[in-house]
Every structure is written in structure tokens, then in C-alpha cells.
Motif scaffolding. Sequence first.
Motif, PDB file in Angstrom:
ATOM      1  N   LEU A   8      -6.893 -16.185  -6.531  1.00 46.25           N
ATOM      2  CA  LEU A   8      -6.353 -16.974  -5.426  1.00 46.25           C
ATOM      3  C   LEU A   8      -5.957 -16.010  -4.318  1.00 46.25           C
ATOM      4  O   LEU A   8      -5.059 -15.184  -4.489  1.00 46.25           O
ATOM      5  CB  LEU A   8      -5.146 -17.792  -5.874  1.00 46.25           C
ATOM      6  N   LEU A   9      -6.645 -16.101  -3.175  1.00 43.68           N
ATOM      7  CA  LEU A   9      -6.414 -15.218  -2.039  1.00 43.68           C
ATOM      8  C   LEU A   9      -5.628 -15.969  -0.981  1.00 43.68           C
ATOM      9  O   LEU A   9      -5.993 -17.091  -0.603  1.00 43.68           O
ATOM     10  CB  LEU A   9      -7.748 -14.740  -1.452  1.00 43.68           C
ATOM     11  N   LEU A  10      -4.557 -15.351  -0.498  1.00 47.95           N
ATOM     12  CA  LEU A  10      -3.692 -15.991   0.499  1.00 47.95           C
ATOM     13  C   LEU A  10      -3.421 -15.002   1.628  1.00 47.95           C
ATOM     14  O   LEU A  10      -3.003 -13.869   1.395  1.00 47.95           O
ATOM     15  CB  LEU A  10      -2.358 -16.424  -0.130  1.00 47.95           C
ATOM     16  N   ARG A  30       1.468 -18.592 -13.593  1.00 42.71           N
ATOM     17  CA  ARG A  30       1.706 -18.587 -15.037  1.00 42.71           C
ATOM     18  C   ARG A  30       0.942 -19.720 -15.728  1.00 42.71           C
ATOM     19  O   ARG A  30       0.359 -19.538 -16.787  1.00 42.71           O
ATOM     20  CB  ARG A  30       3.209 -18.727 -15.327  1.00 42.71           C
ATOM     21  N   ARG A  31       0.951 -20.896 -15.106  1.00 45.11           N
ATOM     22  CA  ARG A  31       0.354 -22.065 -15.760  1.00 45.11           C
ATOM     23  C   ARG A  31      -1.176 -22.047 -15.719  1.00 45.11           C
ATOM     24  O   ARG A  31      -1.832 -22.537 -16.638  1.00 45.11           O
ATOM     25  CB  ARG A  31       0.870 -23.347 -15.113  1.00 45.11           C
ATOM     26  N   HIS A  32      -1.732 -21.500 -14.623  1.00 46.30           N
ATOM     27  CA  HIS A  32      -3.189 -21.562 -14.450  1.00 46.30           C
ATOM     28  C   HIS A  32      -3.870 -20.219 -14.675  1.00 46.30           C
ATOM     29  O   HIS A  32      -5.100 -20.132 -14.595  1.00 46.30           O
ATOM     30  CB  HIS A  32      -3.528 -22.094 -13.056  1.00 46.30           C
ATOM     31  N   ALA A  33      -3.099 -19.176 -14.949  1.00 45.20           N
ATOM     32  CA  ALA A  33      -3.635 -17.862 -15.347  1.00 45.20           C
ATOM     33  C   ALA A  33      -4.632 -17.305 -14.331  1.00 45.20           C
ATOM     34  O   ALA A  33      -5.701 -16.807 -14.701  1.00 45.20           O
ATOM     35  CB  ALA A  33      -4.271 -17.953 -16.725  1.00 45.20           C
ATOM     36  N   PHE A  34      -4.310 -17.387 -13.035  1.00 40.72           N
ATOM     37  CA  PHE A  34      -5.158 -16.754 -12.034  1.00 40.72           C
ATOM     38  C   PHE A  34      -4.502 -15.458 -11.557  1.00 40.72           C
ATOM     39  O   PHE A  34      -3.334 -15.187 -11.826  1.00 40.72           O
ATOM     40  CB  PHE A  34      -5.446 -17.690 -10.851  1.00 40.72           C
ATOM     41  N   THR A  35      -5.282 -14.660 -10.848  1.00 41.21           N
ATOM     42  CA  THR A  35      -4.781 -13.455 -10.192  1.00 41.21           C
ATOM     43  C   THR A  35      -4.528 -13.783  -8.736  1.00 41.21           C
ATOM     44  O   THR A  35      -5.402 -14.324  -8.061  1.00 41.21           O
ATOM     45  CB  THR A  35      -5.793 -12.305 -10.314  1.00 41.21           C
ATOM     46  N   GLN A  36      -3.342 -13.477  -8.260  1.00 39.16           N
ATOM     47  CA  GLN A  36      -2.943 -13.806  -6.890  1.00 39.16           C
ATOM     48  C   GLN A  36      -3.007 -12.550  -6.034  1.00 39.16           C
ATOM     49  O   GLN A  36      -2.413 -11.525  -6.368  1.00 39.16           O
ATOM     50  CB  GLN A  36      -1.518 -14.352  -6.909  1.00 39.16           C
ATOM     51  N   ILE A  37      -3.755 -12.623  -4.924  1.00 40.90           N
ATOM     52  CA  ILE A  37      -3.874 -11.503  -3.990  1.00 40.90           C
ATOM     53  C   ILE A  37      -3.433 -12.017  -2.627  1.00 40.90           C
ATOM     54  O   ILE A  37      -4.067 -12.912  -2.065  1.00 40.90           O
ATOM     55  CB  ILE A  37      -5.311 -10.966  -3.925  1.00 40.90           C
ATOM     56  N   MET A  38      -2.345 -11.476  -2.129  1.00 40.06           N
ATOM     57  CA  MET A  38      -1.709 -12.050  -0.947  1.00 40.06           C
ATOM     58  C   MET A  38      -1.438 -10.987   0.107  1.00 40.06           C
ATOM     59  O   MET A  38      -0.892  -9.919  -0.197  1.00 40.06           O
ATOM     60  CB  MET A  38      -0.395 -12.729  -1.351  1.00 40.06           C
ATOM     61  N   VAL A  39      -1.815 -11.281   1.338  1.00 39.01           N
ATOM     62  CA  VAL A  39      -1.487 -10.426   2.477  1.00 39.01           C
ATOM     63  C   VAL A  39      -0.073 -10.728   2.930  1.00 39.01           C
ATOM     64  O   VAL A  39       0.328 -11.890   3.035  1.00 39.01           O
ATOM     65  CB  VAL A  39      -2.472 -10.668   3.644  1.00 39.01           C
TER      66      VAL A  39
END
Length: 250
Positions: A158-160, A184-193
Motif C-alpha cells: 500500500l503506497l501513500l 495488522r489485519r490485512h498483512a500488507f506492507t505500507q510505504i508512505m511519503v
Amino acid sequence: METPDAVVLRGLSVRRGSLQVLEDIRAVIPGHSCTMLIGPNGAGKTTLLMALLGDMRYSGEIAFAPGKNGGRPRIGYVPQNARADQGLPLTVLEFLSMGLQRSPLWLGPRAGARVRALRFLETVRAEHLAARRLGALSGGEMQRVFLALALQREPDLLLLDEPSAGMDPQGDLLLCALLEDLRRRHAFTQIMVSHDLGLAAHHATHVLCLKRVLLAAGPPEQVFTPEVLTGLFGIHQGLLSLPLERRTCA
């Protein structure tokens, strides 16, 4: 079992004409992490996101870990300052249903698409927006809708791009708590600017400090040193006294 790295950058460079935007970036983004890209304006943070999305030409290599389905990972994207034409007649529910059904939208959202769209709105705690016109939403409300849209892809990444831009501090905290819960619930990797050092210090699990080149990478409490912060932003009153205690929203 140790979580594999979600993304590995090997010598990533981006040039626009005569301008070198990113140069020889070598870093890893841990799987299931909240990784924040930190740096001043023009440091190449959004350019790195665009390269990850495949919307920016680059040299070097970006290696992705396989997604949950075993193939290329699904990527969800929330743009900065998402806006819609104020005259747009679409409701939020219709907008989210567009990607969930094959029949023309002018026939109305199908029951299955409506149920799924409402479920994703509930996931981002925005079900009360379902009947609102898209063009009438505030910036914070629009960010929630675009977050729901990104989650429809069931992303591995998930890119934000600065999703809290323009929000007040309370809005920052609410968004942070929501994203941590979703991760936590969806087990994705979050990459945020972000350019918000406080937000990164309190909520990121991993940071990449960018200023055309990679100045540092790792947990914020390890890399936010006076030397790194001065390299990023220069000497600034109060900058070097940034509180680095982690206060997560867990």
C-alpha cells in the motif's frame, strides 16, 4: 518465521533531463512494515513511489517479493491531495462500485458491488459517506475514499503519498491508528511519503532518509541522529531536539 523483505532496491537511479532526481539507491523495505520515505521537498520521495508503481523510468533494479497469490504483488495507491470535480454527480458508493462490476454504471451499482463497496467504506470507517457526492467531500474525507479504493485491490503493498497533508494533528493520529490497524489485519506492507519527522519517529517501523541519495535507512530511533537530520534538512531551530520515543497507536 522471519518475514521476507517486500522490496529490494539495487542501484535505483532516476534522471529527468539533466536533473538527477535519485542516485544509486540501495535499500530494503521489510515485509509488513510501515516504511516512511523521509526528506525535504525535491528529495525524490514521490519519484521513488512512482518508480515502484511502474509510472517512472529508472535504471537499476526493483525486486518485489511474491504477493499472497504467488505472483507479482498487488499494489494499492493513495495519491497526495486527491480531489474530484465539484460538479461531478457521482456518489461515493457509485465511485467505489465502478471497479467492482462489469455492467455500465448508468444502470446503477449492482447489489454485489454495493455490498463490497460499503464493506470497504466500513473498513476505513467512512460508511457514512456512501451517499455523499464525490465532489462535495473534504480533503480528509476524500483520502478515506481513496484509501477504500486502494484496499479494493487487496494489496500486498500500500503506497501513500503524504496522506495526512493538510490534516490537523488529531487527523494525523486517527489516520495513523487506522493504517496500523489495517496493516495488522490485512498483512500488507505500507510505504508512505512524509516530511513529518514526528509522525515518522512515533509510528514508522522503518524509514528511508532521502536527499537524492540514501542518507540512512533503518528504524527511526536508530537513524534519526543529529548528523542524518542535519544532512537532510540543515541546521534548524528545534530540529535536533526531536523527541524519538516511539508512541505507536497499537
